[in-house]
Design a protein around this motif. Structure first.
Motif, mmCIF file in Angstrom:
data_model
loop_
_atom_site.group_PDB
_atom_site.id
_atom_site.type_symbol
_atom_site.label_atom_id
_atom_site.label_comp_id
_atom_site.label_asym_id
_atom_site.label_seq_id
_atom_site.Cartn_x
_atom_site.Cartn_y
_atom_site.Cartn_z
ATOM 1 N N THR A 11 19.693 -14.736 -6.163
ATOM 2 C CA THR A 11 18.941 -13.932 -7.051
ATOM 3 C C THR A 11 19.788 -14.097 -8.592
ATOM 4 O O THR A 11 19.124 -14.165 -9.536
ATOM 5 C CB THR A 11 18.888 -12.253 -6.872
ATOM 6 N N LEU A 12 20.979 -13.660 -8.408
ATOM 7 C CA LEU A 12 21.751 -13.639 -9.593
ATOM 8 C C LEU A 12 22.009 -15.110 -10.275
ATOM 9 O O LEU A 12 22.123 -15.239 -11.266
ATOM 10 C CB LEU A 12 23.207 -12.832 -9.363
ATOM 11 N N ILE A 13 22.600 -15.841 -9.237
ATOM 12 C CA ILE A 13 22.880 -17.525 -9.887
ATOM 13 C C ILE A 13 21.677 -17.884 -10.393
ATOM 14 O O ILE A 13 21.774 -18.486 -11.774
ATOM 15 C CB ILE A 13 23.488 -17.963 -8.454
ATOM 16 N N LEU A 14 20.323 -17.743 -9.679
ATOM 17 C CA LEU A 14 19.289 -18.585 -10.278
ATOM 18 C C LEU A 14 18.872 -17.675 -11.438
ATOM 19 O O LEU A 14 18.493 -18.320 -12.417
ATOM 20 C CB LEU A 14 18.299 -18.771 -9.154
ATOM 21 N N GLY A 15 18.967 -16.382 -11.447
ATOM 22 C CA GLY A 15 18.767 -15.571 -12.640
ATOM 23 C C GLY A 15 19.504 -15.853 -13.703
ATOM 24 O O GLY A 15 18.927 -15.795 -14.892
ATOM 25 N N SER A 16 20.723 -16.237 -13.472
ATOM 26 C CA SER A 16 21.679 -16.348 -14.895
ATOM 27 C C SER A 16 21.294 -17.628 -15.603
ATOM 28 O O SER A 16 21.464 -17.403 -16.920
ATOM 29 C CB SER A 16 23.150 -16.641 -14.288
ATOM 30 N N VAL A 17 20.603 -18.601 -15.320
ATOM 31 C CA VAL A 17 20.186 -19.520 -15.630
ATOM 32 C C VAL A 17 19.155 -19.438 -17.077
ATOM 33 O O VAL A 17 19.109 -19.809 -18.123
ATOM 34 C CB VAL A 17 19.312 -20.569 -14.941
ATOM 35 N N LEU A 18 18.644 -18.319 -16.808
ATOM 36 C CA LEU A 18 17.551 -17.919 -17.945
ATOM 37 C C LEU A 18 18.172 -17.174 -19.176
ATOM 38 O O LEU A 18 17.534 -17.057 -20.077
ATOM 39 C CB LEU A 18 16.357 -16.699 -17.238
ATOM 40 N N ILE A 19 19.395 -16.527 -18.912
ATOM 41 C CA ILE A 19 20.097 -15.717 -19.938
ATOM 42 C C ILE A 19 20.160 -16.660 -21.316
ATOM 43 O O ILE A 19 19.720 -16.164 -22.163
ATOM 44 C CB ILE A 19 21.476 -15.319 -19.447
ATOM 45 N N PRO A 20 20.580 -17.978 -21.063
ATOM 46 C CA PRO A 20 20.817 -18.678 -22.468
ATOM 47 C C PRO A 20 19.509 -18.577 -23.192
ATOM 48 O O PRO A 20 19.550 -19.097 -24.312
ATOM 49 C CB PRO A 20 21.460 -19.871 -22.349
ATOM 50 N N LEU A 21 18.189 -18.798 -22.282
ATOM 51 C CA LEU A 21 17.184 -19.143 -22.994
ATOM 52 C C LEU A 21 16.439 -17.779 -23.605
ATOM 53 O O LEU A 21 15.720 -17.921 -24.592
ATOM 54 C CB LEU A 21 16.327 -19.465 -21.786
ATOM 55 N N LEU A 22 17.111 -16.847 -23.376
ATOM 56 C CA LEU A 22 16.326 -15.484 -24.003
ATOM 57 C C LEU A 22 17.415 -15.143 -25.286
ATOM 58 O O LEU A 22 18.375 -15.305 -25.487
ATOM 59 C CB LEU A 22 16.398 -14.300 -22.919
ATOM 60 N N ARG A 23 16.515 -14.262 -26.083
ATOM 61 C CA ARG A 23 17.296 -13.757 -27.285
ATOM 62 C C ARG A 23 17.121 -12.161 -27.491
ATOM 63 O O ARG A 23 16.149 -11.595 -26.980
ATOM 64 C CB ARG A 23 16.654 -14.393 -28.729
ATOM 65 N N GLY A 24 18.093 -11.705 -28.335
ATOM 66 C CA GLY A 24 17.923 -10.366 -28.727
ATOM 67 C C GLY A 24 17.581 -9.262 -27.508
ATOM 68 O O GLY A 24 18.272 -9.268 -26.214
ATOM 69 N N ARG A 25 16.763 -8.447 -27.736
ATOM 70 C CA ARG A 25 16.369 -7.482 -26.838
ATOM 71 C C ARG A 25 15.855 -7.809 -25.549
ATOM 72 O O ARG A 25 16.034 -7.224 -24.727
ATOM 73 C CB ARG A 25 15.466 -6.325 -27.494
ATOM 74 N N TYR A 30 16.634 -8.321 -20.009
ATOM 75 C CA TYR A 30 16.756 -9.025 -18.694
ATOM 76 C C TYR A 30 18.068 -8.946 -17.989
ATOM 77 O O TYR A 30 17.953 -8.748 -16.832
ATOM 78 C CB TYR A 30 16.446 -10.574 -19.149
ATOM 79 N N MET A 31 19.030 -8.690 -18.549
ATOM 80 C CA MET A 31 20.556 -8.813 -18.117
ATOM 81 C C MET A 31 20.584 -7.283 -17.461
ATOM 82 O O MET A 31 21.312 -7.195 -16.466
ATOM 83 C CB MET A 31 21.570 -8.628 -19.360
ATOM 84 N N VAL A 32 19.822 -6.238 -17.901
ATOM 85 C CA VAL A 32 20.103 -5.085 -17.015
ATOM 86 C C VAL A 32 18.699 -5.094 -15.994
ATOM 87 O O VAL A 32 19.116 -4.464 -14.681
ATOM 88 C CB VAL A 32 19.347 -3.937 -18.074
ATOM 89 N N LEU A 33 17.623 -5.597 -16.069
ATOM 90 C CA LEU A 33 16.750 -5.690 -14.937
ATOM 91 C C LEU A 33 17.148 -6.664 -13.797
ATOM 92 O O LEU A 33 17.067 -6.139 -12.829
ATOM 93 C CB LEU A 33 15.510 -6.178 -15.323
ATOM 94 N N LEU A 34 18.087 -7.760 -14.080
ATOM 95 C CA LEU A 34 18.490 -8.557 -12.928
ATOM 96 C C LEU A 34 19.289 -8.149 -12.105
ATOM 97 O O LEU A 34 18.846 -8.171 -10.777
ATOM 98 C CB LEU A 34 18.901 -10.108 -13.561
ATOM 99 N N LEU A 39 19.679 -4.968 -6.912
ATOM 100 C CA LEU A 39 19.646 -3.707 -5.751
ATOM 101 C C LEU A 39 18.487 -3.598 -4.899
ATOM 102 O O LEU A 39 18.502 -3.045 -3.696
ATOM 103 C CB LEU A 39 19.948 -2.384 -6.864
ATOM 104 N N VAL A 40 17.124 -3.710 -5.498
ATOM 105 C CA VAL A 40 15.829 -3.654 -4.621
ATOM 106 C C VAL A 40 15.955 -4.799 -3.647
ATOM 107 O O VAL A 40 15.762 -4.495 -2.396
ATOM 108 C CB VAL A 40 14.743 -3.891 -5.770
ATOM 109 N N HIS A 41 16.320 -6.078 -4.206
ATOM 110 C CA HIS A 41 16.416 -6.939 -3.142
ATOM 111 C C HIS A 41 17.615 -6.615 -2.069
ATOM 112 O O HIS A 41 17.065 -6.656 -0.939
ATOM 113 C CB HIS A 41 17.132 -8.362 -3.767
#
Lengths: 565, 90
Positions: A11-25, A30-34, A39-41
């Motif tokens: 979840t985290l490894i795949l999720g980390s790929v999106l971080i550079p694609l997002l900007r600002g808020r 996203y960084m808090v939600l992931l 935790l839900v997972h």
């Protein structure tokens, strides 16, 4: 495959790929939600083995859920959340991406049910985390990162080779209790020992962590070494050798911590000292001591992250964490100072703070099993850790002689991250029940008895008295701009020189009498062939194993020469 | 990142800036330690190890351990200390 059959690490490894694609808020959210999603997972998982893959005739178990993997899974995910919040002020996405991939790898390793899956995630933690060291910037961080990478990769190679030896002997690569007598046992033990910073294998920790960025060190402090603690607990619980190793780890780093000037390096030494307690707990191997190790790893990750966060905030605002340059910062950063003191009280094991309810389980188990020398050493280390982490860190940074430095309080995201960690440190200390319920075995231990509280307060307050008297009488060694030699000197100075001279000599000889060398090399090749050929010594029992070994040796040699050159 | 200059002259003095208050803290550590020893008269100390029952064991152990630690570390530093740029030049 549903989400409950997928490792939360992914979840985290795949999720980390999106971080550079997002900007600002959007990126911040996203960084808090992931990690919250993580935790839900975790909460959806049920006990058992899932995500089985078939690879060259072997079963790879990518998700083994039991009480051991869950307790480490929970705390790793909480540490990810806290570290992510601490990283929110960064404009560049690089550190967050690396940090999430690193955290995900560590979680993936914890849920690995076999040694090959463990190996893959083990190496992933190395290559993702070195980016956090390099993020510290500058040549010294770069070189420390290279040294760090060499050591971490070497640990992975030993694990890989150990796994192959086990596969060859038993036909299975499953990761259960191993023990030193098992085939490949020593190799795997050494692999875990390197990552756990055993004595003489420890310097990568004190070398690299203080060089990392302020965010990087917070991530680093949580995962690598506690992954090793987890692996040791699963593979080598009850191994007697771990008791003296752990005692040495608990005792020796504190001498260095007293004289070290870089406060984040002081914390790295005390991290090593705390690992010693956990390793002793694994070595004793009773339900109480193993529970103690798991509980202490849990609370340790929180207070260590908190302490590193407070020093990271100082580094971010003031530009240095050298004790000789700091002092009086409580005037500028009062909240950071309070959070630091909460972390300090927790690592020292003050009643009502987290260290008290976890460390005492290990001490109690040591006393009950009558390991008297180890018990005395751990008690000494408990007093010592209060002395250098509990008092020295907050004292030299925030109080002591006023350095005249004035700065802003830490950024809001850092304060929130520290606040969450501080809250958990106190919550665990006041109400240990929920943590005890997560531990691998049923808990009968009662931390809060009047006798235990009094004993601990005596130990700590008299240690404080020692500090006060030594300060008052000016016997206490002042913080000096300096480095102190440690075991890494051997490979940072003599080894480098020997390698450089050998290289120079080799080049000179090649120029003068190349034929002699090529004849010698030819002879060496012939001898190797004799050993590696179909009837040779190295090929006799495990041709794939020896092949893998040579590939590893070559890779390591390449890295070493790359670093030295 | 901030690299602030020195004191602002108008900055008010804090409680800890007064030497007599630091002295108060110093003596209160002594008093707390004394009280913790006295408390042992009223609390039955029981531990996993026999010597834990000795009067004031944890207190004296902590005191001696920390003094020994600091003195040993001071000696150790004499042998190990190097200039900050040591590894850059070697």
């Amino acid at each position: 495959m549903t989400i409950t059959e997928l490792s939360p690490g992914l979840t985290l490894i795949l999720g980390s790929v999106l971080i550079p694609l997002l900007r600002g808020r959007l990126r911040s959210a996203y960084m808090v939600l992931l990690p919250l999603l993580g935790l839900v997972h975790l909460s959806l998982l049920s006990t058992g083995e899932f995500g089985v893959l078939h690879f060259v005739g072997q079963e790879l178990v990518t998700l083994r859920v039991d009480r051991w993997s869950m307790v480490f899974g929970w705390i790793f995910m909480i540490a990810t959340l806290i570290s992510a919040i601490y990283a929110l002020h960064l404009r560049s996405p690089l550190q967050a991406t690396a940090g999430f991939a690193y955290a995900g790898s560590a979680i993936g390793a914890v849920f690995a049910g076999d040694l090959m899956t463990l190996f893959v995630f083990w190496e992933l933690t190395a290559v993702t985390s070195v980016l956090l060291v390099w993020a510290g910037g500058g040549l010294s961080a770069y070189r420390a990162g290279m040294r760090y990478l060499i050591v971490q990769i070497a640990s992975g190679m030993l694990l890989f080779f150990g796994a192959l030896v086990q596969l060859n002997a038993t036909g299975s690569i499953s990761f259960e209790h191993i023990g030193l007598d098992a085939p490949g046992g020593w190799l795997i033990f050494a692999a875990f020992g390197i990552k756990c910073a055993f004595p003489f294998l420890h310097n990568w920790l004190q070398d690299a962590y203080p060089e990392a960025s302020e965010v990087g060190t917070v991530f680093l402090s949580a995962f690598t070494t506690k992954l090793a603690v987890y692996a040791l607990a699963r593979g080598f619980a009850g191994e007697d050798l771990l008791i003296p190793i752990g005692a040495a780890m608990a005792a020796f780093p504190i001498f260095y911590a007293v004289i070290e000037n870089d406060l984040r390096r002081v914390l790295a030494y005390s991290l090593n000292n705390q690992l010693g307690f956990m390793v002793v707990g694994i070595g004793i191997g009773t339900e109480l001591s193993l529970n103690g190790t798991a509980a202490h790893a849990f609370s340790h990750i929180l207070y260590k992250a908190l302490l590193f966060m407070s020093m990271g905030a100082v580094l971010y605002r003031v530009g240095t964490v050298k004790g000789s340059e700091l002092g009086g910062l409580y005037k500028s950063m009062p909240l950071t100072a309070i959070f630091c003191i909460i972390g300090a009280a927790s690592i020292s094991g003050f009643p009502l703070f987290s260290g008290f309810v976890s460390k005492s389980m290990i001490l109690s188990a040591t006393g009950m099993e009558a390991y008297m020398v180890t018990w005395a050493i751990l008690l000494f280390a408990s007093a010592g850790v209060f002395h250098h982490s509990g008092i020295k860190i907050p004292y030299f940074a925030f109080f002591a002689h006023d350095s005249g430095k004035r700065c802003q309080e830490a950024p809001a995201n850092m304060l929130i991250a520290m606040g969450i960690a501080a809250f958990l440190c106190i919550a665990i200390g006041v109400m240990p029940g929920p943590l005890y319920a997560l531990l691998p075995y049923p808990v009968e231990y009662v931390p809060y008895t009047s006798s235990h509280v009094l004993a601990q307060l005596q130990l700590l307050m008299f240690s404080a008295l020692a500090f006060s008297v030594l300060m008052w009488t000016r016997i206490y060694p002042p913080e000096l701009r300096s480095v102190n030699l440690d075991f890494d000197w051997f490979y940072r100075v003599p080894l480098v020189r020997v390698t450089q001279r050998t290289g120079a000599a080799l080049r000179a000889t090649l120029g003068a009498g190349g034929r002699g060398v090529s004849a010698a090399l030819g002879g060496l090749v012939l001898r190797l062939e004799a050993q590696r050929g179909p009837s040779g010594l190295l090929a006799k029992s495990w041709p794939t194993g020896s092949m893998a070994l040579w590939v590893m040796v070559m890779l390591l040699a390449y890295l070493l020469f790359y670093y030295v050159g | 990142m901030n690299h602030p200059a020195g004191h602002t002259p108008a900055e008010p003095k804090r409680w800890l800036d007064h030497a007599q208050n630091v002295r108060k803290i110093y003596y209160s550590v002594w008093i707390v330690c004394g009280l913790l020893l006295l408390a042992e008269l009223f609390i039955d100390k029981h531990g996993d190890v026999e010597i834990e029952h000795w009067f004031g064991f944890h207190g004296f152990y902590g005191l001696i351990a920390c003094v020994a630690l600091v003195l040993a570390a001071k000696l150790l530093r004499r042998a190990l200390i190097r200039p900050e740029d040591y590894y850059d030049n070697h």
